[in-house]
Design a protein around this motif. Structure first.
Motif, short mmCIF file in Angstrom:
data_model
loop_
_atom_site.label_atom_id
_atom_site.label_comp_id
_atom_site.label_asym_id
_atom_site.label_seq_id
_atom_site.Cartn_x
_atom_site.Cartn_y
_atom_site.Cartn_z
N ALA A 147 -18.37 -20.12 0.77
CA ALA A 147 -19.53 -20.44 1.62
C ALA A 147 -19.22 -21.56 2.61
O ALA A 147 -19.63 -21.51 3.77
CB ALA A 147 -20.71 -20.83 0.74
N VAL A 148 -18.47 -22.56 2.15
CA VAL A 148 -18.15 -23.72 2.99
C VAL A 148 -17.05 -23.41 4.00
O VAL A 148 -17.15 -23.74 5.18
CB VAL A 148 -17.74 -24.92 2.11
CG1 VAL A 148 -17.15 -26.05 2.95
CG2 VAL A 148 -18.95 -25.42 1.32
N LYS A 149 -15.99 -22.73 3.54
CA LYS A 149 -14.81 -22.53 4.40
C LYS A 149 -14.86 -21.28 5.27
O LYS A 149 -14.27 -21.25 6.35
CB LYS A 149 -13.55 -22.50 3.54
CG LYS A 149 -13.22 -23.85 2.92
CD LYS A 149 -11.88 -23.84 2.22
CE LYS A 149 -11.51 -25.24 1.71
NZ LYS A 149 -10.20 -25.23 1.00
N VAL A 150 -15.58 -20.25 4.82
CA VAL A 150 -15.70 -19.02 5.60
C VAL A 150 -17.11 -18.86 6.14
O VAL A 150 -17.31 -18.51 7.30
CB VAL A 150 -15.31 -17.78 4.76
CG1 VAL A 150 -15.53 -16.49 5.55
CG2 VAL A 150 -13.85 -17.87 4.32
N GLY A 151 -18.13 -19.11 5.29
CA GLY A 151 -19.53 -18.96 5.72
C GLY A 151 -19.84 -19.83 6.93
O GLY A 151 -20.05 -19.32 8.03
N VAL A 152 -19.86 -21.14 6.74
CA VAL A 152 -20.13 -22.05 7.87
C VAL A 152 -18.85 -22.62 8.47
O VAL A 152 -18.88 -23.20 9.56
CB VAL A 152 -21.07 -23.21 7.46
CG1 VAL A 152 -22.48 -22.71 7.21
CG2 VAL A 152 -20.54 -23.96 6.25
N GLU A 155 -15.05 -20.13 14.26
CA GLU A 155 -15.56 -18.92 13.64
C GLU A 155 -16.44 -19.26 12.44
O GLU A 155 -16.26 -20.29 11.78
CB GLU A 155 -14.39 -18.03 13.18
CG GLU A 155 -13.60 -17.45 14.33
CD GLU A 155 -12.51 -16.49 13.85
OE1 GLU A 155 -12.33 -16.36 12.62
OE2 GLU A 155 -11.85 -15.88 14.71
N PHE A 156 -17.40 -18.38 12.16
CA PHE A 156 -18.23 -18.51 10.96
C PHE A 156 -18.72 -17.12 10.58
O PHE A 156 -18.58 -16.16 11.35
CB PHE A 156 -19.40 -19.47 11.17
CG PHE A 156 -20.42 -19.00 12.19
CD1 PHE A 156 -21.57 -18.33 11.79
CD2 PHE A 156 -20.24 -19.26 13.54
CE1 PHE A 156 -22.51 -17.90 12.72
CE2 PHE A 156 -21.17 -18.82 14.49
CZ PHE A 156 -22.31 -18.15 14.08
N MET A 157 -19.27 -16.97 9.39
CA MET A 157 -19.75 -15.69 8.87
C MET A 157 -21.24 -15.84 8.57
O MET A 157 -21.63 -16.46 7.59
CB MET A 157 -18.97 -15.34 7.60
CG MET A 157 -19.02 -13.89 7.22
SD MET A 157 -18.11 -12.77 8.31
CE MET A 157 -16.42 -13.35 8.12
N ALA A 158 -22.09 -15.26 9.42
CA ALA A 158 -23.53 -15.51 9.33
C ALA A 158 -24.19 -14.98 8.06
O ALA A 158 -25.10 -15.59 7.53
CB ALA A 158 -24.24 -14.92 10.55
N ASN A 159 -23.71 -13.86 7.57
CA ASN A 159 -24.27 -13.27 6.34
C ASN A 159 -23.14 -12.98 5.36
O ASN A 159 -22.13 -12.41 5.73
CB ASN A 159 -24.99 -11.95 6.63
CG ASN A 159 -26.33 -12.14 7.29
OD1 ASN A 159 -26.82 -13.26 7.43
ND2 ASN A 159 -26.94 -11.06 7.72
N MET A 160 -23.34 -13.38 4.11
CA MET A 160 -22.39 -13.05 3.05
C MET A 160 -23.17 -12.51 1.87
O MET A 160 -23.85 -13.30 1.22
CB MET A 160 -21.57 -14.29 2.67
CG MET A 160 -20.79 -14.86 3.85
SD MET A 160 -19.74 -16.25 3.42
CE MET A 160 -18.31 -15.37 2.80
#
Length: 410
Positions: A15-20, A241-246
């Motif tokens: 969540a920390v390294k890929v999500g936001v 880069e970030f991943m808005a939904n996981m």
């Protein structure tokens, strides 16, 4: 250390390294229920270890929320704290990242007067409109993840013994977000690449129109001339880069606001405003919703459509194959974050500015001129099934298959 704690730590890191994708010196805002405390504490620790400046946690409690809906006077739902909205705007302006950890019961507000729910949704939507614009134009990094709770788990796994329901839901969440792999961060990088192959194909085609057919569905959606398909990873204003939904299994774009015609039938329940809306259909004329029917939650659905002018139109078109991992798990989560990634879906309300060429830097007026819808709400609902076909119509009128029997046709 138990396997559960190991997975929870991997989830927090993801969540920390890929999500936001938190950066050194950046602040993180976490919105979560008390049920998610164990995960949130790990997220806070991981964020500081990664270099976060400040981690701000806004807690809420389902019991408190329900008690307010049951006992507070009507006027309490006509306002939203101005200071909270200003705080979110200020943090977004300073480049903070935002994370929502959702875990509430899909039936949290069942039986509550629909007018109260609608009034609060409107008040919150208006107050947070500037913050939401920052989110929907990818000005800042943001992500939505989930944590299991007893009430939610009981809804998803009603036939399991009560003392095992939460464990079952955690297992399903870990699998959906690839935490059950040896290296989840690497697994997500590969997943991102796979989704971008579909994005690149569709952006190369520049379809003028999409035509959906399935039981109860015959729908045509025109796309803006400068539309962009996107999927998985996003990029914020600073280039990170970030991943808005996981999880995420979708590729999506924007419809032309006035270019939607026909009827579409839902294929999964919609959890909205603490209630379930199920077995419903929506009819459009020149983009506008002109009729809704639902076997369950029809009044809630009607009030959603009446939120504002923009809630009468669509803001998102998303493609998800029927053979996606979440669909194949046969778990109905009663939660849009998961269920939308098991099914083609549409969204009532605002469009994402980044789904049109140059949209991130456009004003509201410019976005409207390019055919994008604006609203204080954005609610996804699921329409995909193994019986759905989708055709793409090119600018010169040629029809090509995009989906056949619920899956990619290219």
């Amino acid at each position: 250390m138990s396997d559960f704690i190991k997975n929870l730590e991997k989830y927090a890191e993801l969540a920390v390294k890929v999500g936001v994708n938190i950066q050194k010196g950046q602040s993180l805002v976490v919105n979560a229920t008390l049920e998610a405390a164990e995960l949130v504490r790990l997220i806070v620790k991981k964020a500081y270890e990664t270099g976060a400046l400040n981690v701000i946690v806004n807690w809420n409690d389902d019991f408190v929320s329900r008690t307010k809906y049951d006992l507070a006077p009507d006027e309490a739902f006509l306002e939203y704290p101005v200071w909270r909205a200003k705080e979110m705007e200020d943090l977004a302006e300073k480049g903070a990242a935002f994370m929502s950890v959702i875990s509430s019961s899909p039936d949290l507000l069942k039986g509550v007067n629909p007018e109260r729910i609608a009034n609060f949704q409107k008040a919150a939507g208006k107050a947070l409109s500037q913050y939401r614009k920052a989110i929907q134009s990818d000005k800042v990094s943001w992500t939505v993840i989930a944590a299991a709770s007893q009430d939610w788990a009981a809804k998803v796994f009603p036939n399991e013994p009560s003392d095992n329901q939460v464990n079952k839901l955690w297992e399903a969440i870990f699998k959906a977000v690839r935490v059950d792999t040896e290296n989840p961060v690497e697994a997500w990088k590969k997943h991102d690449e796979t989704l971008h192959e579909k994005v690149n194909y569709l952006n190369g085609k520049r379809y003028k129109e999409l035509h959906y057919t399935a039981p109860g569905t015959d729908l045509t959606i025109e796309l803006p001339e400068k539309h962009l398909w996107v999927g998985a990873g996003s990029v914020n204003e600073s280039g990170y880069e970030f991943m808005a939904n996981m999880p995420t299994e979708e590729v999506f774009t924007v419809p032309l606001k006035t270019g939607v015609n026909g009827t579409v039938a839902s294929t999964k329940p919609l959890s909205y405003g603490g209630n379930i809306i199920d077995r419903f259909s929506v009819t459009f004329e020149n983009g506008k919703i002109v009729g809704v029917k639902a076997e369950e939650g029809e009044e809630i659905l009607k009030r959603l459509v009446e939120t504002d002018e923009g809630s009468h139109y669509l803001g998102e078109v998303a493609l998800v194959p029927y053979n996606s991992p979440i669909s194949q798990s046969n778990v109905l989560f009663f939660n849009t974050l998961f269920d939308e990634n098991a099914s083609n879906h549409l969204a009532i309300g605002s469009a994402y500015a980044f789904c049109i060429e140059g949209g991130k830097k456009m004003s509201s007026e410019e976005l409207a001129q390019n055919g994008l819808n604006e609203s204080i709400t954005h609610v996804d609902f699921m329409i995909g099934s193994a019986d759905m076909d989708i055709d793409g119509v090119t600018v010169d009128g040629k029809t090509e298959p995009i989906f056949r029997a619920g899956n990619w046709a290219f």
